[in-house]
Design a protein around this motif. Structure first.
Motif, PDB file in Angstrom:
ATOM      1  N   ARG A  37      44.062  44.543  37.302  1.00 42.66           N
ATOM      2  CA  ARG A  37      44.369  43.114  37.330  1.00 42.66           C
ATOM      3  C   ARG A  37      44.227  42.495  35.944  1.00 42.66           C
ATOM      4  O   ARG A  37      44.989  41.609  35.575  1.00 42.66           O
ATOM      5  CB  ARG A  37      43.429  42.402  38.289  1.00 42.66           C
ATOM      6  N   ALA A  38      43.262  42.971  35.182  1.00 39.28           N
ATOM      7  CA  ALA A  38      43.030  42.399  33.849  1.00 39.28           C
ATOM      8  C   ALA A  38      44.236  42.636  32.939  1.00 39.28           C
ATOM      9  O   ALA A  38      44.658  41.736  32.207  1.00 39.28           O
ATOM     10  CB  ALA A  38      41.778  43.010  33.236  1.00 39.28           C
ATOM     11  N   ILE A  39      44.792  43.826  32.983  1.00 41.33           N
ATOM     12  CA  ILE A  39      45.953  44.125  32.136  1.00 41.33           C
ATOM     13  C   ILE A  39      47.159  43.317  32.590  1.00 41.33           C
ATOM     14  O   ILE A  39      47.898  42.750  31.768  1.00 41.33           O
ATOM     15  CB  ILE A  39      46.253  45.628  32.146  1.00 41.33           C
ATOM     16  N   ARG A  40      47.379  43.241  33.896  1.00 41.80           N
ATOM     17  CA  ARG A  40      48.510  42.451  34.408  1.00 41.80           C
ATOM     18  C   ARG A  40      48.354  40.978  34.038  1.00 41.80           C
ATOM     19  O   ARG A  40      49.316  40.315  33.650  1.00 41.80           O
ATOM     20  CB  ARG A  40      48.621  42.608  35.918  1.00 41.80           C
ATOM     21  N   ARG A  41      47.144  40.442  34.132  1.00 42.59           N
ATOM     22  CA  ARG A  41      46.891  39.049  33.773  1.00 42.59           C
ATOM     23  C   ARG A  41      47.138  38.817  32.281  1.00 42.59           C
ATOM     24  O   ARG A  41      47.733  37.819  31.874  1.00 42.59           O
ATOM     25  CB  ARG A  41      45.451  38.668  34.132  1.00 42.59           C
ATOM     26  N   HIS A  42      46.678  39.763  31.457  1.00 37.54           N
ATOM     27  CA  HIS A  42      46.862  39.674  30.010  1.00 37.54           C
ATOM     28  C   HIS A  42      48.355  39.615  29.655  1.00 37.54           C
ATOM     29  O   HIS A  42      48.782  38.807  28.821  1.00 37.54           O
ATOM     30  CB  HIS A  42      46.199  40.882  29.351  1.00 37.54           C
ATOM     31  N   LEU A  43      49.150  40.467  30.285  1.00 41.19           N
ATOM     32  CA  LEU A  43      50.591  40.484  30.015  1.00 41.19           C
ATOM     33  C   LEU A  43      51.268  39.219  30.540  1.00 41.19           C
ATOM     34  O   LEU A  43      52.153  38.663  29.890  1.00 41.19           O
ATOM     35  CB  LEU A  43      51.222  41.730  30.647  1.00 41.19           C
ATOM     36  N   ARG A  44      50.858  38.773  31.710  1.00 47.04           N
ATOM     37  CA  ARG A  44      51.469  37.586  32.303  1.00 47.04           C
ATOM     38  C   ARG A  44      51.241  36.360  31.431  1.00 47.04           C
ATOM     39  O   ARG A  44      52.127  35.527  31.262  1.00 47.04           O
ATOM     40  CB  ARG A  44      50.895  37.383  33.704  1.00 47.04           C
ATOM     41  N   ARG A  45      50.047  36.238  30.821  1.00 48.31           N
ATOM     42  CA  ARG A  45      49.756  35.095  29.932  1.00 48.31           C
ATOM     43  C   ARG A  45      50.674  35.070  28.724  1.00 48.31           C
ATOM     44  O   ARG A  45      50.930  34.017  28.153  1.00 48.31           O
ATOM     45  CB  ARG A  45      48.318  35.168  29.444  1.00 48.31           C
ATOM     46  N   ARG A  46      51.137  36.210  28.313  1.00 47.41           N
ATOM     47  CA  ARG A  46      51.994  36.293  27.135  1.00 47.41           C
ATOM     48  C   ARG A  46      53.481  36.334  27.474  1.00 47.41           C
ATOM     49  O   ARG A  46      54.312  36.557  26.617  1.00 47.41           O
ATOM     50  CB  ARG A  46      51.605  37.518  26.313  1.00 47.41           C
ATOM     51  N   GLY A  47      53.826  36.165  28.728  1.00 51.52           N
ATOM     52  CA  GLY A  47      55.224  36.120  29.133  1.00 51.52           C
ATOM     53  C   GLY A  47      55.889  37.479  29.168  1.00 51.52           C
ATOM     54  O   GLY A  47      57.102  37.573  29.006  1.00 51.52           O
ATOM     55  N   ILE A  48      55.112  38.531  29.395  1.00 53.43           N
ATOM     56  CA  ILE A  48      55.640  39.889  29.435  1.00 53.43           C
ATOM     57  C   ILE A  48      55.524  40.391  30.866  1.00 53.43           C
ATOM     58  O   ILE A  48      54.461  40.320  31.476  1.00 53.43           O
ATOM     59  CB  ILE A  48      54.839  40.816  28.495  1.00 53.43           C
ATOM     60  N   SER A  49      56.644  40.897  31.400  1.00 54.87           N
ATOM     61  CA  SER A  49      56.578  41.422  32.760  1.00 54.87           C
ATOM     62  C   SER A  49      56.010  42.839  32.737  1.00 54.87           C
ATOM     63  O   SER A  49      56.273  43.615  31.831  1.00 54.87           O
ATOM     64  CB  SER A  49      57.962  41.411  33.412  1.00 54.87           C
ATOM     65  N   ALA A  50      55.221  43.156  33.743  1.00 50.89           N
ATOM     66  CA  ALA A  50      54.580  44.467  33.845  1.00 50.89           C
ATOM     67  C   ALA A  50      55.326  45.313  34.870  1.00 50.89           C
ATOM     68  O   ALA A  50      55.440  44.934  36.028  1.00 50.89           O
ATOM     69  CB  ALA A  50      53.127  44.312  34.261  1.00 50.89           C
ATOM     70  N   VAL A  51      55.870  46.437  34.410  1.00 48.80           N
ATOM     71  CA  VAL A  51      56.522  47.390  35.306  1.00 48.80           C
ATOM     72  C   VAL A  51      55.567  48.574  35.413  1.00 48.80           C
ATOM     73  O   VAL A  51      55.686  49.565  34.704  1.00 48.80           O
ATOM     74  CB  VAL A  51      57.906  47.814  34.765  1.00 48.80           C
ATOM     75  N   ILE A  52      54.588  48.412  36.309  1.00 53.89           N
ATOM     76  CA  ILE A  52      53.533  49.401  36.468  1.00 53.89           C
ATOM     77  C   ILE A  52      53.384  49.684  37.962  1.00 53.89           C
ATOM     78  O   ILE A  52      53.143  48.758  38.741  1.00 53.89           O
ATOM     79  CB  ILE A  52      52.193  48.878  35.906  1.00 53.89           C
ATOM     80  N   PRO A  53      53.520  50.932  38.396  1.00 53.51           N
ATOM     81  CA  PRO A  53      53.328  51.220  39.815  1.00 53.51           C
ATOM     82  C   PRO A  53      51.863  51.071  40.199  1.00 53.51           C
ATOM     83  O   PRO A  53      50.971  51.245  39.373  1.00 53.51           O
ATOM     84  CB  PRO A  53      53.792  52.669  39.962  1.00 53.51           C
ATOM     85  N   GLN A  54      51.637  50.758  41.456  1.00 50.63           N
ATOM     86  CA  GLN A  54      50.269  50.599  41.945  1.00 50.63           C
ATOM     87  C   GLN A  54      49.763  51.927  42.488  1.00 50.63           C
ATOM     88  O   GLN A  54      50.462  52.588  43.258  1.00 50.63           O
ATOM     89  CB  GLN A  54      50.230  49.575  43.068  1.00 50.63           C
TER      90      GLN A  54
END
Length: 122
Positions: free
Chosen positions: A34-51
């Motif tokens: 969640r921390a990495i996804r939140r970090h990317l979302r704050r910078r306007g970068i979409s995360a294409v990472i499987p769960q």
């Protein structure tokens, strides 16, 4: 992730946001926190990472409090495979795989030479 920087078009100050259009990070399951996804979302970068399956089970076990699953673009994730295979081909050179060069310039030169030779052989 916090140390990632890119040069903007003006090359004055390193930027932490993508310069042109929507950017995406293609990453492995290990980077699905969640921390990495939140970090990317704050910078306007979409995360294409499987769960990973354990995160999916945990989210489903929590019910409504587990939230909704993160978005995942399968077509964009297929491009990651192409990049991984290219890197693995370049790592067939022992010097690139072990990173035994002392200077970054020498490592980069070996990387360019390996890429040119791979390209010429095709």
């Amino acid at each position: 992730m916090a140390g990632a920087r890119s040069r903007g078009p003006d090359a004055c100050r390193p930027s932490t946001r993508p310069a042109l259009g929507p950017a995406a990070v293609l990453a492995d399951r290990a980077y699905s926190s969640r921390a990495i996804r939140r970090h990317l979302r704050r910078r306007g970068i979409s995360a294409v990472i499987p769960q990973p399956s354990d995160q999916i089970r945990h989210r489903l076990r929590r019910g409504r409090r587990g939230g909704r699953p993160p978005g995942f673009d399968t077509e964009a994730y297929k491009q990651r495979n192409t990049v991984e295979r290219c890197i693995n081909r370049l790592k067939q050179w022992r010097g690139l795989a072990t990173r035994c060069d002392k200077l970054a310039l020498a490592y980069q030169a070996a990387l360019h030479l390996a890429a040119i030779l791979k390209w010429v052989r095709r």
